[in-house]
Design an enzyme around this catalytic site. Structure first.
Site, PDB file in Angstrom:
ATOM      1  N   ASN A   1      30.235   1.488 -50.963  1.00 50.12           N
ATOM      2  CA  ASN A   1      32.379   2.088 -50.229  1.00 50.12           C
ATOM      3  C   ASN A   1      32.690   2.660 -51.993  1.00 50.12           C
ATOM      4  O   ASN A   1      32.746   2.206 -52.569  1.00 50.12           O
ATOM      5  CB  ASN A   1      33.180   1.219 -50.500  1.00 50.12           C
ATOM      6  CG  ASN A   1      34.220   1.650 -49.749  1.00 50.12           C
ATOM      7  OD1 ASN A   1      34.406   2.324 -50.075  1.00 50.12           O
ATOM      8  ND2 ASN A   1      34.896   0.454 -50.762  1.00 50.12           N
ATOM      9  N   GLY A   2      32.741   4.260 -52.186  1.00 55.54           N
ATOM     10  CA  GLY A   2      32.637   4.953 -53.158  1.00 55.54           C
ATOM     11  C   GLY A   2      32.234   6.702 -52.664  1.00 55.54           C
ATOM     12  O   GLY A   2      32.545   6.825 -51.834  1.00 55.54           O
TER      13      GLY A   2
ATOM     14  N   CYS B   1      65.203  24.911 -74.827  1.00 56.98           N
ATOM     15  CA  CYS B   1      65.374  25.426 -74.071  1.00 56.98           C
ATOM     16  C   CYS B   1      67.202  26.282 -75.150  1.00 56.98           C
ATOM     17  O   CYS B   1      67.879  25.626 -74.567  1.00 56.98           O
ATOM     18  CB  CYS B   1      65.640  24.701 -72.702  1.00 56.98           C
ATOM     19  SG  CYS B   1      66.029  26.703 -71.858  1.00 56.98           S
TER      20      CYS B   1
ATOM     21  N   LYS C   1      48.127  21.592 -64.478  1.00 60.65           N
ATOM     22  CA  LYS C   1      47.261  20.477 -65.086  1.00 60.65           C
ATOM     23  C   LYS C   1      46.229  18.547 -63.644  1.00 60.65           C
ATOM     24  O   LYS C   1      46.949  18.200 -64.125  1.00 60.65           O
ATOM     25  CB  LYS C   1      47.883  19.903 -66.279  1.00 60.65           C
ATOM     26  CG  LYS C   1      49.307  18.939 -65.817  1.00 60.65           C
ATOM     27  CD  LYS C   1      50.039  18.445 -67.011  1.00 60.65           C
ATOM     28  CE  LYS C   1      51.498  17.906 -67.075  1.00 60.65           C
ATOM     29  NZ  LYS C   1      51.877  17.309 -67.522  1.00 60.65           N
TER      30      LYS C   1
ATOM     31  N   GLU D   1      59.067  14.523 -60.079  1.00 62.10           N
ATOM     32  CA  GLU D   1      59.236  12.752 -60.130  1.00 62.10           C
ATOM     33  C   GLU D   1      60.266  12.777 -61.093  1.00 62.10           C
ATOM     34  O   GLU D   1      60.540  13.559 -61.459  1.00 62.10           O
ATOM     35  CB  GLU D   1      57.817  12.107 -60.686  1.00 62.10           C
ATOM     36  CG  GLU D   1      57.524  12.647 -62.062  1.00 62.10           C
ATOM     37  CD  GLU D   1      56.258  11.579 -62.440  1.00 62.10           C
ATOM     38  OE1 GLU D   1      55.973  10.460 -62.341  1.00 62.10           O
ATOM     39  OE2 GLU D   1      55.510  12.782 -63.125  1.00 62.10           O
TER      40      GLU D   1
ATOM     41  N   CYS E   1      34.993   4.190 -47.397  1.00 62.32           N
ATOM     42  CA  CYS E   1      34.897   2.984 -46.343  1.00 62.32           C
ATOM     43  C   CYS E   1      35.642   1.197 -46.554  1.00 62.32           C
ATOM     44  O   CYS E   1      36.096   1.099 -47.433  1.00 62.32           O
ATOM     45  CB  CYS E   1      33.482   3.058 -46.218  1.00 62.32           C
ATOM     46  SG  CYS E   1      32.206   4.665 -46.874  1.00 62.32           S
TER      47      CYS E   1
ATOM     48  N   MET F   1      54.578  25.968 -69.724  1.00 60.76           N
ATOM     49  CA  MET F   1      54.654  26.755 -68.284  1.00 60.76           C
ATOM     50  C   MET F   1      53.374  26.962 -67.782  1.00 60.76           C
ATOM     51  O   MET F   1      53.249  25.797 -67.783  1.00 60.76           O
ATOM     52  CB  MET F   1      55.826  28.299 -68.480  1.00 60.76           C
ATOM     53  CG  MET F   1      56.955  28.462 -69.100  1.00 60.76           C
ATOM     54  SD  MET F   1      58.524  27.737 -67.824  1.00 60.76           S
ATOM     55  CE  MET F   1      57.608  28.244 -66.419  1.00 60.76           C
TER      56      MET F   1
END
Length: 1634
Positions: free
Chosen positions: A349-350, A1260, A1084, A1016, A118, A596
């Site tokens: 607010n929270g 890899c 995760k 990212e 809020c 993985m």
């Protein structure tokens, strides 16, 4: 064989032990055509709710379905008490006498159905002078925070707005006179503001109850006043649920003191609520307020409508000396008027993350809470919490109880929401009494933990306080005429700056109060010092509190090798647990990392035996509150725990301090012995074995009952410490140990039900605990501490083994002593626990204890109701006998002759032949490679066959298709090229995978018209143009790829914005088709990402604006998303900079995700992506991969259905991903409700991945997930392979559609009626219930194609559009000219300059613009001012700004300065908000004044000068330069790996505030550094006219030695940081010339 029962369509979930009893023919039994649902487990009843998941609770609840639901709020809640109570006779006296109340455990399902956030504020006149102006100002301010609130599907019903003021006696007297009543006596009259039932009959009944209760309490009822309202301004949904709103006036004659009058009114309200509970209208009666001091006007309204709706608020007679205002953004839109705020005492607010534990503990206290002020009536004011109310309402009730019992408002909030006082440099030294206060209460009341800005008033004091982590914005200012303002944003009211005498912000844990009676303002430490000095807390602690002294670890093994093996077998250890988990922790002191995803079956579907912990998944924070960063912000976290009885919290005295403090919940054997010797705890050991000599069935339940009775007796006999232990001299075949988590849960719940829980602590002495997840489960369900004796013994045995000794001797492994190995293990557990707490945003272990922050997959109601009451278990599962059988399957291994002489490897982590089935296995990847590389259809059908024959691996394997139509020819079905457009690949970052893989996947998706995802880490601009130089499949633009074609583009259609903001530049954003905000990752959730230093090559570092070889960490939370309104702001920012791109939000499946998704949809997202827990990852701790997040089938079902119920489904595209491998998966997801489908791991396999599962090592073997040049050269994939795969999947989809008789995807999306349970016999149980997935709440109003093709959601009319329409500005951009403009700005103008920056970046890139846009703004800027600025934009703001200034700026210049003649001193005032320069990649900013928390977090290259900051300045900085000419808060430079900071330290207080983990602190000695500092200050003075800067420059020689320079290792050799640098460089030159 029991078949999985399909659900009855009327109820979302229906599963009962005997089908015949599940539904009663309701027509002749119950009026109003309602359903009754009974459960016959152990006398407990379960409740179901129409709008959310299957719930496990305690009392039977009746639900209405269909159109009737709309008539009441949310869902009518009529509770039938099956205790045989005759509801008719439940009158006042019986209620008073009925101290025996039914216990209702806090239920996670109720809690997650309501989440809110809020905008709030207060205005108070310190002279206590009432005026109407304060009320109108509050309404104006509320209107300026409309963007912080939310709206329902009708875009008109607000989520809630309200005001709390003192009582406007003149207004009410005016009414009384007109009614011919006597004037109201201010001293003795109570005013009640009530929401009442709309139905006439119910209304009269409710009023009668209210009047009778007041009269029986001896109060005189003076009259009812219908509150005048204008209903024409109310939205459709809000009007449907609108109550009858009236006020009642009562006279309290027998009390004369204000506190006693308030208490009497409180008792009356509690009694009325209790009588109301038994009535069918009980849920429609609600007191907004009942007080002699304050009144609350609130409703499900938008801000600007509140003042129009309540006509009282327009009257000049409505005067008040203060007002608290509140605008709600609820993530759930089921309309509920009572949930609007302010509450009776607080505006919040929270989000309280620990609410389930807080409610259970409050309930446990009911028996012991006593205070003379209640005159023996404590039983009548129970219960103190209500699991069905919101977290804010419950915090309000707890605060109200403390205040009515005689505490001051400030003291109540210091007890409930304590600050992070440990390691606090100023508190420890200057205010030790405050630390004593917190230490005293730490053992009495678990903190209500979570982000919170709390405004409070009892009518005499008005105040505000902020949570320990400072996760909500709170600004305050005071004017010359003695009015104090506090608000979530500045600029909510027009202000004459010359009259403002003080401007500041609340920092983490800070409080400000205004005492209206004495006209004083108290800032943080004054308030706390006053409260803490009232009692000798320090003396009491010294006398009574005991600290457990650390005891050394054992230095020899206790068991022989054979004995330890038998124990490990009996208690369920596997060789992976010992080698990969325990030994890694013992040798390295940290949790093992793996990669993985989790591709093995859920424990309940598995054919292998699992420990009970594997049925539990950790919950995590997403959107409605942030995860905490345990690495960088650990200063707010603590694992301390108090053992012993918690006293009566209403009385203060030395005896409450009689407890033992443990520094952490992990005990070794010696520490447990010390506790056992503490005579005042009277410890009692309770063995946890069950006896199977008379057979298995019923044996576990019988022993659990005995265990609970024994615990009960021990506590009643004065024991304050129960030790549950599975340790015995000799293991016996017929006495297996019960699952220790079951024992802990059962005892914890039993003691809560009997009101004994706070009289004792539970400590566990167990062999069944070795991983962080297992510790967390035990603590979450009630244990205070754990001694993992077998895990410690395993550490000792490992260290003493010849293999380990040899490895250490040969230098293959770091040498550790036997004690060190055990210490490492405990250290790893502790840091793992901090991480698990932080995922949910919880900072204190004491709040986590008993908070049940888990979901259950695969345990039936019998178990849940007994030991885990209130946790969500939506698919049912094992019974107690079935669980006993699974436990026994481990136990017998210790006694059978043919058991191997070493531990079994179940293959739960690594794939191995004969071990657990893995979805991604070598056979599957070989078959897939063959099919896509040879483009061989028969090979693909072998792959399909392999998937069809696999063991049950995921929930959807338990379902199959059915159809109501005859098959049609495949030729009539929608084409494959159309279907593939719904496909996307996962967000895999360039860095985690190689450039070759990343680009090949992108090219393939662009050929198909699907979408790839950048992950990212930014994107190389070279990839944005189509290739035109391809010869024989090779291109000189991308020379490392093969199989290319002219016209290929390597760009990712979806560009990701993650918490690290790596590579997020304006140009990156404007070149996207979609922008994805990654809130959480399936593998995760609740954690940040991490790219190991060895993967940060020069190329990766260039894209991410960082240094090669330096590890890159993305923080667990987005530092600009601490709440739902913050997420709405980031969505706004992205729509602002690129109005053509859809914005998607990626969430992970968990119970309650529907509620979160509703909030996201209301936040204006275009796409919502639901990820399952089985998604892949480049690197993650094993416990995160295995134990967090839920199956997407459940998450998607909940999201789709909640959005439909809330009328929001058409607003968003639903995308789902997690373990997709085939067309069957796609169609299952479609039937459950998804529009688009994501493929992650399988896309990597199709391009060459061989599932070696060593991504995290950079080794890899086929170059898919490595940055090593020589390995990348082996990359086998070509884009065509992936194209083939997706076309095969699409053809498979077409084939199934044809068999079902449907022509296109649109026809089956959301059609759960096309699914039915498969007849499959599971090994462990036949009790699984998929009714929830198969249920339906209807279909969206639009087809999936219409939803997918709708326009991008807009930000509406924004200031930037007006500026871009200005011919001078558009011309300057078009022709690179110079333009100067001055514009007025208000706080509702958000993300100003973002769209202009996007227009410049689209045309010229990040650096190519040669013109100049010189824009000056005057006023208070809204959030994200100057976001994503590009070079050539020079922005000046005269006034002040809110949060996120300069977010993601890439260039240009920004100056923020107050107006010329202010009443305050600029350098002491806060003029920009929190989290400025987040992820900035360039540019300069100069601020004349202070900034809030987290200034320059993740700054890459921007330069800044500011005159003071809050906590966490320069956090995660990787480049650039920050100069602070004033005071900073705590934890400076945490995680700062690049860039430099210069901080002025005039009073020698900086050093303890710096986080010294990475940076070193030195004086500015290098001449290049001195020049850099001086030139930045000179620029600052020139641009802002800073007085502070001028003073420094005037006396440069005196000030220079007062500056500190903070230098991370990567900058140590730069000329600015290294005084030796110049000498070295010159000597090198001299050498060369010689």
């Amino acid at each position: 064989m029991v078949v999985l029962q399909s659900s009855i369509p009327n109820l979302q979930l229906l599963h009962s032990p005997t089908p015949s009893r599940s539904l009663i023919d309701n027509s002749n039994l119950v009026p109003n055509n309602r359903f009754l649902l009974f459960r016959d487990y152990s006398g407990l009843f379960c409740k179901y709710k129409a709008s959310t998941k299957h719930r496990n609770g305690v009392r039977g609840v009746v639900r209405r379905r269909g159109s009737e639901v709309r008539k009441s709020w949310s869902v009518v809640r009529s509770v039938l008490d099956f205790d045989g109570i005759d509801t008719a006779s439940k009158e006042y006296d019986s209620v008073r006498r009925r101290a025996e109340k039914s216990v209702e455990v806090a239920n996670l399902a109720d809690i997650i159905s309501e989440r809110g956030a809020c905008g709030v504020g207060f205005i108070a006149n310190l002279k206590n002078k009432a005026s109407h102006e304060i009320v109108t100002d509050a309404l104006t301010a509320l209107g300026c925070m409309e963007h912080r609130g939310g709206c329902g599907a009708d875009n008109d019903s607000g989520d809630g707005a309200g005001l709390m003021t003192s009582i406007p006696w003149d207004l009410y007297n005016n009414w009384a006179n007109k009614q011919g009543l006597a004037s109201l006596d201010k001293l003795t009259t109570g005013v009640g503001m009530l929401f009442l039932p709309k139905d006439e009959k119910h209304l009269n009944e409710a009023k009668t109850v209210v009047i009778n209760t007041f009269r029986q309490e001896g109060l005189e009822v003076l009259g009812w006043r219908p509150v005048p309202v204008n209903t024409s301004v109310v939205g459709y949904y809000a009007k449907e649920a609108m109550p009858n709103i009236q006020q009642i006036f009562v006279k309290v004659t027998k009390e004369d003191n204000v506190n006693d009058i308030e208490r009497e009114l409180y008792v009356c309200r509690k009694l009325i609520e209790r009588v109301g509970k038994s009535k069918e209208w009980g849920d429609e009666l609600y007191f907004c307020s009942l007080s002699n001091q304050t009144v609350v006007y609130k409703g499900m309204l938008r801000s600007e409508v509140l003042g129009q709706f309540y006509l009282d608020l327009k009257s000049d007679l409505y005067t008040s000396p203060f007002s608290i205002y509140h605008r709600r953004y609820s993530t759930n839109t089921s309309p509920r008027w009572p949930l609007a705020q302010p509450m009776r005492f607080l505006g919040h607010n929270g989000e309280i993350n620990t609410i389930q534990g807080n409610l259970n503990w409050m309930q446990s206290r009911e028996a012991s809470m006593k205070s003379p002020v209640w005159r023996g009536r404590e039983n009548e004011i129970c219960p103190y919490g209500n699991p069905k109310a919101s977290d804010s309402a419950n915090l309000d009730s707890a605060a109200e109880l403390l205040i009515k019992s005689g505490r001051s408002p400030e003291e109540a909030l210091m007890i409930l929401v304590p600050e992070a006082y440990k390691n606090h440099p100023t508190l420890m030294t200057k205010y030790p009494e405050v630390v004593d206060f917190y230490n005293y209460y730490k053992g009495q009341m678990e903190a209500w933990d979570g982000p919170a800005l709390l405004l409070f008033s009892d009518g005499r004091t008005v105040g505000a306080c902020l949570d320990r982590n400072g996760l909500r914005p709170a600004r305050y200012w005071r004017t010359i005429d003695d009015i104090v303002y506090v608000a979530s944003e500045v600029g909510v009211l027009p202000m004459d700056e010359s009259k403002v005498t003080m401007k500041g912000r609340l920092g983490p844990g800070m409080m400000i109060t205004a005492d209206l009676q004495n006209g004083q303002v108290f800032e943080n430490t004054d308030v706390k010092k006053r409260v803490a000095s009232s009692k000798p807390y320090g003396k009491w602690l010294n006398e009574k509190m005991r600290t457990l002294k650390p005891v050394n670890f054992l230095s020899i093994a206790v068991m022989d090798a054979e004995s330890i093996l038998r124990h490990q077998q009996a208690f369920g250890y596997s060789s992976e647990d010992v080698q990969m988990v325990i030994e890694t922790m013992a040798s390295q002191g940290k949790e093992p990392t793996f990669c993985m995803g989790d591709d093995i079956p859920l424990a309940v579907l598995s054919q292998k035996p699992h420990m009970i912990y594997d049925y539990f998944k950790q919950r995590f924070a997403q959107v409605t509150n942030p995860a905490i960063d345990p690495l960088r912000e650990g200063l707010v976290m603590s694992l301390e725990v108090n053992i012993g009885k918690r006293g009566n919290i209403l009385e203060v005295g030395p005896e409450n301090a009689s407890q033992v403090i443990l520094s952490s919940p992990v005990l070794n054997e010696g520490e447990l012995d010390s506790l056992m010797k503490d005579s005042s705890l009277k410890p009692q050991v309770l063995p946890t074995f069950f006896d199977i000599r008379k057979g298995l069935d019923g044996s576990l339940e019988k022993m659990l009952k005995k265990l609970c009775d024994a615990a009960d007796d021990a506590v009643r006999n004065g024991s304050q410490l129960l030790v549950l232990s599975d340790r015995s001299e000799e293991l016996e075949p017929t006495r297996p140990a019960m699952p220790i988590l079951l024992a802990v849960g059962a005892v914890h719940q039993h003691l809560i039900q009997n009101g004994l829980r706070i009289s004792a602590s539970i400590v566990v002495d167990t062999a069944q605990c070795f991983s962080t997840h297992q510790f967390a489960c035990l603590i979450g369900y009630g244990a205070s501490a754990v001694c993992p004796y077998l895990a410690l013994e395993t550490c000792r045995q490992w260290r003493l083994s010849t293999k380990t000794v040899n490895l250490m001797r040969n230098g293959k492994m770091p040498t550790v002593t036997i004690e060190q190995a055990q210490r490492n293990f405990c250290k790893a557990v502790k840091s793992g626990l901090l991480k698990i707490l932080s995922k949910m945003g919880i900072s204190l272990l004491s709040s986590y204890c008993g908070a049940q922050i888990f979901e259950i997959y695969g345990l039936g109601n019998e178990i849940v109701d007994l030991a885990f009451c209130g946790s969500v278990s939506s698919i049912g599962g094992l019974s107690l006998d079935e669980l006993a059988r699974e436990t026994l399957s481990f136990w017998v291994k210790a006694f059978s002759e043919d058991t191997a002489k070493r531990l079994e490897n179940f293959g739960f982590i690594q794939f191995r032949a004969g071990g657990e089935y893995h979805g991604n296995n070598p056979e599957m990847s070989k078959l897939l490679h063959k099919a896509v590389r040879q483009k061989n259809e028969s090979a693909f059908s072998v792959y399909q066959q392999h998937l069809a024959n696999r063991p049950v691996n995921v929930l959807r394997d338990l379902l199959e298709f059915k159809s109501d139509r005859p098959p049609i020819p495949v030729g009539k079905v929608e084409s494959a090229t159309s279907i593939v457009q719904r496909f996307c690949t996962g967000g895999m970052s360039l860095g985690a995978i190689s450039r070759e893989t990343h680009e090949a996947i992108a090219i393939a998706m662009n050929r198909l018209g699907g979408k790839s995802n950048s992950g990212e880490g930014g994107e190389d601009p070279i990839r944005w143009s189509p290739l035109s130089d391809v010869v024989d499949g090779y291109s000189s633009t991308l020379p490392h790829l093969k199989g290319l074609q002219n016209g290929d583009t390597a760009t990712s259609a979806i560009k990701q914005v993650a918490s690290g903001r790596f590579g997020v530049t304006p140009t990156f954003l404007v070149n996207a088709d979609q922008l994805e905000i990654k809130i959480a990752q399936g593998a995760k959730p609740g954690e940040g990402g991490q790219l190991p230093g060895k993967k940060v090559s020069a190329y990766i570092a260039r894209l991410r604006n960082s240094k090669p070889g330096v590890p890159l960490i993305s923080p667990p939370p987005h530092h600009d998303i601490y709440s739902i309104e913050d997420l709405a702001q980031l969505i706004f920012d992205l729509h602002q900079v690129n109005p053509r791109a859809k914005v998607s939000v990626k969430l992970v499946a968990e119970a309650g995700i529907g509620t979160v998704a509703s909030g996201v949809a209301k936040g204006n997202a275009d796409v919502i992506q639901i990820s399952g827990h089985d998604g892949g990852t480049g690197a993650s701790p094993i416990s995160s991969i295995k134990h967090a997040g839920g199956p997407w089938e459940l998450g998607l079902t909940e999201t789709h259905q909640t959005l439909i119920q809330n009328g929001l489904r058409e607003r968003v595209i639903l995308r789902v991903d997690g373990g997709f491998k085939s067309g069957v998966d796609v169609l299952m997801a479609a039937a459950i409700g998804a529009d688009e489908y994501g493929f992650g791991s399988v896309a990597m396999i199709a391009t060459g991945c061989v599932m070696a599962r060593i991504c995290h090592t950079n080794n890899c073997p086929v170059g898919v997930a490595s940055q090593r040049e020589e390995l990348r050269a082996r990359f086998p994939g070509v884009p065509g392979d992936l194209v083939n795969f997706f076309l095969y999947v699409a053809e498979e989809v077409r084939g199934i559609l044809a068999q079902l008789g449907y022509e296109k995807m649109d026809d089956i999306i959301g059609r759960t009626d096309l699914l039915r349970p498969r007849h499959i016999s599971l090994v462990k149980t036949q009790q699984l219930d998929l009714g929830y997935i198969l249920s339906s709440v209807g279909l969206p109003k639009w087809s999936s194609t219409m939803i997918r093709n709708q326009d991008v959601h807009t930000n509406g009319a924004v200031l930037d559009d007006i500026l871009l329409a200005d011919p001078e500005i558009s011309e300057a951009i078009e022709d690179e000219k110079v333009v100067n403009k001055t514009i007025k700005i208000y706080n509702v103008d958000r993300a100003v300059c973002g769209r202009i920056a996007g227009a410049v970046a689209k045309k010229y890139g990040d650096t190519g613009f040669a013109g100049q846009l010189n824009l000056t703004f005057t006023g208070s800027a809204g959030q994200s001012f100057g976001c994503f600025l590009t070079p050539g934009m020079n922005i000046r703001l005269v006034g002040e700004a809110n949060d996120y200034v300069g977010k993601g700026m890439a260039g240009g210049e920004m100056v923020v300065t107050p107006v010329d003649n202010t009443g305050f001193i600029p350098e002491d005032a806060t003029i920009v908000g929190n989290t400025c320069l987040y992820g900035a990649t360039g540019g300069q900013i100069f601020v004349k004044g202070k900034a809030g928390e987290r200034f320059a977090v993740r700054n890459s290259l921007a330069e800044a000068v500011v005159e003071g900051t809050g906590d966490h300045c320069c956090e995660y900085m990787t480049g650039g330069c920050v100069v602070v000419l004033g005071k900073v808060g705590r934890n400076v430079a945490a995680g700062m790996t690049g860039g430099l900071a210069y901080i002025l330290d005039e009073d020698d207080t900086l050093i303890p505030k710096v986080n010294k983990e990475i940076v070193k602190i030195q004086r500015v000695t290098a001449s290049a550094g001195q020049m850099q500092l001086k030139s930045l200050i000179e620029a600052h003075v020139e641009k802002t006219g800073s007085n502070k800067g001028s003073a420094i420059l005037r006396e440069w020689e005196a000030y220079l030695p007062l500056f500190w320079q903070l230098v991370p290792p990567s900058e140590e050799d730069t000329p600015e940081a290294c005084a030796e640098f110049v000498k070295e460089a010159t000597s090198k030159v001299a050498m060369r010339s010689a």
